[in-house]
Write an enzyme that holds these catalytic residues in place. Structure first.
Site, PDB file in Angstrom:
ATOM      1  N   ILE A  10       0.905  -1.260  -0.046  1.00  0.00           N
ATOM      2  CA  ILE A  10       0.161  -0.030   0.107  1.00  0.00           C
ATOM      3  C   ILE A  10       0.709   1.204   0.033  1.00  0.00           C
ATOM      4  N   GLU A  78       4.331  -5.291  10.296  1.00  0.00           N
ATOM      5  CA  GLU A  78       4.272  -6.593   9.786  1.00  0.00           C
ATOM      6  C   GLU A  78       2.695  -6.901   9.487  1.00  0.00           C
ATOM      7  N   THR A 118      -6.341  -0.653  10.391  1.00  0.00           N
ATOM      8  CA  THR A 118      -7.101  -1.857   9.763  1.00  0.00           C
ATOM      9  C   THR A 118      -8.422  -2.213  10.392  1.00  0.00           C
ATOM     10  N   ASP A 119      -9.524  -2.573   9.706  1.00  0.00           N
ATOM     11  CA  ASP A 119     -10.708  -2.803  10.371  1.00  0.00           C
ATOM     12  C   ASP A 119     -10.530  -4.179  11.223  1.00  0.00           C
ATOM     13  N   GLU A 120      -9.592  -4.889  11.178  1.00  0.00           N
ATOM     14  CA  GLU A 120      -9.248  -6.034  11.944  1.00  0.00           C
ATOM     15  C   GLU A 120      -9.281  -5.582  13.677  1.00  0.00           C
ATOM     16  N   TYR A 145      -1.541 -10.102  15.302  1.00  0.00           N
ATOM     17  CA  TYR A 145      -1.568  -9.135  14.145  1.00  0.00           C
ATOM     18  C   TYR A 145      -2.488  -7.949  14.679  1.00  0.00           C
ATOM     19  N   LYS A 149      -1.940  -4.009  16.144  1.00  0.00           N
ATOM     20  CA  LYS A 149      -2.562  -2.898  15.529  1.00  0.00           C
ATOM     21  C   LYS A 149      -3.769  -2.246  16.265  1.00  0.00           C
ATOM     22  N   ASN A 175      -7.569  -4.712   1.302  1.00  0.00           N
ATOM     23  CA  ASN A 175      -7.048  -4.203  -0.006  1.00  0.00           C
ATOM     24  C   ASN A 175      -6.832  -5.321  -1.034  1.00  0.00           C
ATOM     25  N   LYS A 184      -0.600 -12.950   0.173  1.00  0.00           N
ATOM     26  CA  LYS A 184      -2.081 -12.672   0.465  1.00  0.00           C
ATOM     27  C   LYS A 184      -2.888 -13.137  -0.320  1.00  0.00           C
ATOM     28  N   PRO A 187      -3.657 -12.389  -4.335  1.00  0.00           N
ATOM     29  CA  PRO A 187      -2.460 -12.552  -5.326  1.00  0.00           C
ATOM     30  C   PRO A 187      -2.076 -14.045  -5.205  1.00  0.00           C
ATOM     31  N   GLN A 189      -3.956 -16.593  -4.783  1.00  0.00           N
ATOM     32  CA  GLN A 189      -4.899 -17.450  -5.788  1.00  0.00           C
ATOM     33  C   GLN A 189      -4.874 -16.968  -7.180  1.00  0.00           C
ATOM     34  N   ASP A 267      -8.411 -24.729   8.270  1.00  0.00           N
ATOM     35  CA  ASP A 267      -8.768 -23.231   8.751  1.00  0.00           C
ATOM     36  C   ASP A 267      -7.585 -22.549   9.368  1.00  0.00           C
ATOM     37  N   GLY A 270      -8.574 -19.285  14.946  1.00  0.00           N
ATOM     38  CA  GLY A 270      -8.937 -17.840  15.452  1.00  0.00           C
ATOM     39  C   GLY A 270      -9.509 -17.220  14.190  1.00  0.00           C
TER      40      GLY A 270
HETATM   41  P1  NAD Z   1       3.255  -4.932   3.618  1.00  0.00           P
HETATM   42  O1  NAD Z   1       3.693  -5.877   4.529  1.00  0.00           O
HETATM   43  O2  NAD Z   1       2.963  -5.136   1.999  1.00  0.00           O
HETATM   44  O3  NAD Z   1       4.136  -3.783   3.765  1.00  0.00           O
HETATM   45  C1  NAD Z   1       4.898  -3.438   4.855  1.00  0.00           C
HETATM   46  C2  NAD Z   1       5.992  -2.601   4.665  1.00  0.00           C
HETATM   47  O4  NAD Z   1       6.341  -2.030   5.940  1.00  0.00           O
HETATM   48  C3  NAD Z   1       7.151  -3.467   4.094  1.00  0.00           C
HETATM   49  O5  NAD Z   1       7.624  -2.723   2.928  1.00  0.00           O
HETATM   50  C4  NAD Z   1       7.994  -3.623   5.304  1.00  0.00           C
HETATM   51  O6  NAD Z   1       9.217  -3.684   5.038  1.00  0.00           O
HETATM   52  C5  NAD Z   1       7.641  -2.289   5.948  1.00  0.00           C
HETATM   53  N1  NAD Z   1       8.159  -2.530   7.466  1.00  0.00           N
HETATM   54  C6  NAD Z   1       7.775  -3.545   8.288  1.00  0.00           C
HETATM   55  N2  NAD Z   1       8.217  -3.153   9.599  1.00  0.00           N
HETATM   56  C7  NAD Z   1       9.016  -2.123   9.538  1.00  0.00           C
HETATM   57  C8  NAD Z   1       9.654  -1.423  10.525  1.00  0.00           C
HETATM   58  N3  NAD Z   1       9.852  -1.747  11.565  1.00  0.00           N
HETATM   59  N4  NAD Z   1      10.450  -0.182   9.911  1.00  0.00           N
HETATM   60  C9  NAD Z   1      10.265   0.300   8.602  1.00  0.00           C
HETATM   61  N5  NAD Z   1       9.571  -0.486   7.885  1.00  0.00           N
HETATM   62  C10 NAD Z   1       9.085  -1.641   8.231  1.00  0.00           C
HETATM   63  O7  NAD Z   1       1.889  -4.318   4.096  1.00  0.00           O
HETATM   64  P2  NAD Z   1       0.528  -3.527   3.537  1.00  0.00           P
HETATM   65  O8  NAD Z   1      -0.478  -4.501   3.140  1.00  0.00           O
HETATM   66  O9  NAD Z   1       1.124  -2.579   2.464  1.00  0.00           O
HETATM   67  O10 NAD Z   1       0.043  -2.676   4.638  1.00  0.00           O
HETATM   68  C11 NAD Z   1       0.462  -1.374   4.901  1.00  0.00           C
HETATM   69  C12 NAD Z   1      -0.275  -0.953   6.330  1.00  0.00           C
HETATM   70  O11 NAD Z   1      -1.545  -0.952   5.910  1.00  0.00           O
HETATM   71  C13 NAD Z   1       0.035  -1.375   7.283  1.00  0.00           C
HETATM   72  O12 NAD Z   1      -0.112  -0.814   8.509  1.00  0.00           O
HETATM   73  C14 NAD Z   1      -1.348  -2.656   7.518  1.00  0.00           C
HETATM   74  O13 NAD Z   1      -1.678  -2.986   8.687  1.00  0.00           O
HETATM   75  C15 NAD Z   1      -2.276  -1.625   6.850  1.00  0.00           C
HETATM   76  N6  NAD Z   1      -3.546  -2.263   6.287  1.00  0.00           N
HETATM   77  C16 NAD Z   1      -3.409  -3.233   5.380  1.00  0.00           C
HETATM   78  C17 NAD Z   1      -4.419  -3.645   4.723  1.00  0.00           C
HETATM   79  C18 NAD Z   1      -4.392  -4.772   3.672  1.00  0.00           C
HETATM   80  O14 NAD Z   1      -5.505  -5.417   3.330  1.00  0.00           O
HETATM   81  N7  NAD Z   1      -3.342  -5.096   3.282  1.00  0.00           N
HETATM   82  C19 NAD Z   1      -5.797  -3.149   5.096  1.00  0.00           C
HETATM   83  C20 NAD Z   1      -5.783  -2.247   6.094  1.00  0.00           C
HETATM   84  C21 NAD Z   1      -4.692  -1.687   6.526  1.00  0.00           C
HETATM   85  O1  TDX Z   2      -4.962 -19.086   0.794  1.00  0.00           O
HETATM   86  C1  TDX Z   2      -5.453 -18.407   1.558  1.00  0.00           C
HETATM   87  N1  TDX Z   2      -6.890 -18.756   1.683  1.00  0.00           N
HETATM   88  C2  TDX Z   2      -7.921 -18.348   2.188  1.00  0.00           C
HETATM   89  O2  TDX Z   2      -9.218 -18.624   2.307  1.00  0.00           O
HETATM   90  C3  TDX Z   2      -5.226 -17.130   2.106  1.00  0.00           C
HETATM   91  C4  TDX Z   2      -3.922 -16.531   2.051  1.00  0.00           C
HETATM   92  C5  TDX Z   2      -6.268 -16.439   2.944  1.00  0.00           C
HETATM   93  N2  TDX Z   2      -7.361 -17.116   2.894  1.00  0.00           N
HETATM   94  C6  TDX Z   2      -8.579 -16.428   3.599  1.00  0.00           C
HETATM   95  C7  TDX Z   2      -8.391 -15.851   4.937  1.00  0.00           C
HETATM   96  C8  TDX Z   2      -9.156 -14.629   4.947  1.00  0.00           C
HETATM   97  O3  TDX Z   2     -10.311 -14.928   5.235  1.00  0.00           O
HETATM   98  O4  TDX Z   2      -8.834 -15.058   2.765  1.00  0.00           O
HETATM   99  C9  TDX Z   2      -9.252 -14.169   3.692  1.00  0.00           C
HETATM  100  C10 TDX Z   2      -7.894 -12.894   3.448  1.00  0.00           C
HETATM  101  O5  TDX Z   2      -6.744 -13.576   3.908  1.00  0.00           O
HETATM  102  P1  TDX Z   2      -5.492 -12.580   4.041  1.00  0.00           P
HETATM  103  O6  TDX Z   2      -5.131 -12.004   2.707  1.00  0.00           O
HETATM  104  O7  TDX Z   2      -4.380 -13.295   4.863  1.00  0.00           O
HETATM  105  O8  TDX Z   2      -6.163 -11.152   4.805  1.00  0.00           O
HETATM  106  P2  TDX Z   2      -6.781 -11.115   6.236  1.00  0.00           P
HETATM  107  O9  TDX Z   2      -6.263 -11.998   7.022  1.00  0.00           O
HETATM  108  O10 TDX Z   2      -7.967 -10.545   6.082  1.00  0.00           O
HETATM  109  O11 TDX Z   2      -5.959  -9.459   6.472  1.00  0.00           O
HETATM  110  C11 TDX Z   2      -5.713  -8.715   5.275  1.00  0.00           C
HETATM  111  O12 TDX Z   2      -6.848  -7.620   5.392  1.00  0.00           O
HETATM  112  C12 TDX Z   2      -6.506  -6.677   6.635  1.00  0.00           C
HETATM  113  C13 TDX Z   2      -4.244  -7.752   5.548  1.00  0.00           C
HETATM  114  O13 TDX Z   2      -3.458  -9.120   5.336  1.00  0.00           O
HETATM  115  C14 TDX Z   2      -4.024  -7.204   6.792  1.00  0.00           C
HETATM  116  O14 TDX Z   2      -2.872  -6.834   6.774  1.00  0.00           O
HETATM  117  C15 TDX Z   2      -4.973  -6.088   6.992  1.00  0.00           C
HETATM  118  O15 TDX Z   2      -5.066  -5.419   8.092  1.00  0.00           O
END
Ligand code: NAD
Ligand code: TDX
Length: 329
Positions: A10, A78, A118-120, A145, A149, A175, A184, A187, A189, A267, A270
């Site tokens: 992001i 993370e 995050t909404d989590e 995680y 957060k 996202n 994640k 991607p 799948q 599964d 949690g």
């Molecule tokens: P990501 O894991 O792809 O990217 C996280 C980045 O942070 C990485 O580049 C990593 O190297 C860096 N990082 C980790 N620890 C660090 C540290 N101690 N110092 C400096 N850099 C550090 O994650 P993302 O999906 O891009 O998520 C970005 C943010 O958005 C996170 O805070 C996550 O909780 C939040 N978020 C993600 C989602 C989602 O669906 N992916 C949804 C809501 C919120």
């Molecule tokens: O192979 C899989 N099969 C599957 O059924 C994977 C990797 C996940 N899943 C399920 C678990 C969840 O219900 O899909 C859903 C999405 O899984 P993740 O991509 O791991 O996301 P989630 O645990 O929902 O958390 C994500 O959204 C909120 C991000 O990773 C977080 O960083 C963000 O805060």
């Protein structure tokens, strides 16, 4: 502007959005370059940003970088639930100690801070609950995680109230889009199907997530930076709830495979059942609207991106699948 975690999914999309749109802003990215990061994510803007390799868990580094910034946008974390179950320590270091360091520096240097969350943090909704999360939702995180957060959000609120740090928080739903790490769900799948491997659904596949395209999330973060009120929290979601099974079946249709070409795997412990966001506040107060309202359209664009950018994910894919194999998923 200091963007933390700007080499991740992001954060990199955010930097690539802001640099061409906002030539008035000098951007510095700090990133520890963990397994989910890639310097290549920043290649299109590399010559227009400063890059610092290091961790926000390093108080001295955080202080030096925040001192030179007018605003910090904190994406660094993370981010994968499955890893947090296996090894929570890096989550505490980056997601809790990291934000604490940024808050202390922001307090000292009077720097504004936007914290991306995050909404989590609100835990799960049941599948048949008509309700959605809003800004008054109770904190009730389930995984290591989401607990880190949630801790970060509470620290931001405390530093805003007790020390007057000018801070905002956004809690966004799941996202998807270009540059997301292949561990994640979406991607994983898409790349499985591209490699001739069946998609993997955890448990029953009935868990629901509220999906948003990364560009819509980042447009909302930009709106908060421009027009958000200090001390406020904004929930971000595109009102695109879907069961994991529905997502897999949509991908299979887009990619020309039969609708039953997937495996169920054990599964996640949690595993939250459902997340859903009520985005009324950010829509009403800041006039933000998502561009991707049709999930199928967003998934088609995402499939096209992963098909056309194999070099961006092929290296990480094998390592990610080895980690899944080790936990039986
Ligand atoms: P990501 O894991 O792809 O990217 C996280 C980045 O942070 C990485 O580049 C990593 O190297 C860096 N990082 C980790 N620890 C660090 C540290 N101690 N110092 C400096 N850099 C550090 O994650 P993302 O999906 O891009 O998520 C970005 C943010 O958005 C996170 O805070 C996550 O909780 C939040 N978020 C993600 C989602 C989602 O669906 N992916 C949804 C809501 C919120
Ligand atoms: O192979 C899989 N099969 C599957 O059924 C994977 C990797 C996940 N899943 C399920 C678990 C969840 O219900 O899909 C859903 C999405 O899984 P993740 O991509 O791991 O996301 P989630 O645990 O929902 O958390 C994500 O959204 C909120 C991000 O990773 C977080 O960083 C963000 O805060």
């Amino acid at each position: 502007m200091l963007v933390t975690g700007g080499a991740g999914f992001i954060g990199a999309n955010f930097v690539r959005r802001m640099v061409p749109r906002r030539p008035d802003i000098d951007v510095t990215v700090v990133d520890s370059l963990n397994y989910a990061a890639s310097r290549a994510n920043l290649a299109p803007v590399e010559d227009r940003i400063e890059f610092a390799h290091g961790s926000i868990a390093d108080a001295g580094l955080a202080d030096r970088l925040v001192k030179d910034a007018d605003i910090v946008v904190n994406f660094a974390a993370e981010s994968h639930n499955d890893h947090s179950l296996a090894d929570p320590r890096p989550f505490l270091e980056s997601n809790v100690i990291g934000i604490w360091n940024l808050l202390e520096a922001a307090r000292k240097h009077r720097t504004r801070l936007h914290h991306v969350s995050t909404d989590e943090v609100f835990g799960e909704l049941s599948l048949d609950d008509p309700g959605r999360f809003d800004e008054q939702a109770r904190y009730n995180p389930s995984s290591p995680y989401s607990a880190t957060k949630a801790s970060a959000d509470l620290l931001v609120r405390a530093w805003a109230r007790s020390f007057g740090v000018e801070a905002t928080i956004s809690n966004c739903s799941n996202n998807y889009g270009p540059l997301q790490h292949v561990e994640k769900f979406i991607p994983r799948q898409i790349t499985n199907i591209l490699l001739g491997v069946k998609p993997k659904l955890y448990g029953t596949g009935r868990n629901v997530r509220d999906w948003i395209h990364v560009d819509d999330h980042n447009a909302a973060v930009e709106a908060i930076i421009d027009r958000g009120r200090a001390g406020e929290t904004y929930l971000i979601g595109a009102e695109c709830e879907a069961a994991n099974l529905t997502i897999v079946q949509t991908l299979l249709t887009i990619m020309g495979k039969p609708g039953d070409w997937f495996d169920f795997v054990p599964d996640r412990p949690g595993h939250d059942l459902r997340y859903a966001i009520d985005p009324s506040k950010i829509r009403g107060e800041l006039g933000w609207r998502p561009r991707y309202r049709n999930l199928e359209e967003g998934l088609e664009a995402t499939v096209a991106w992963y098909s056309g950018h194999r070099a961006a994910w092929e290296g990480a894919k094998a390592a990610a699948e080895r980690r899944y194999e080790a936990i039986g998923r």
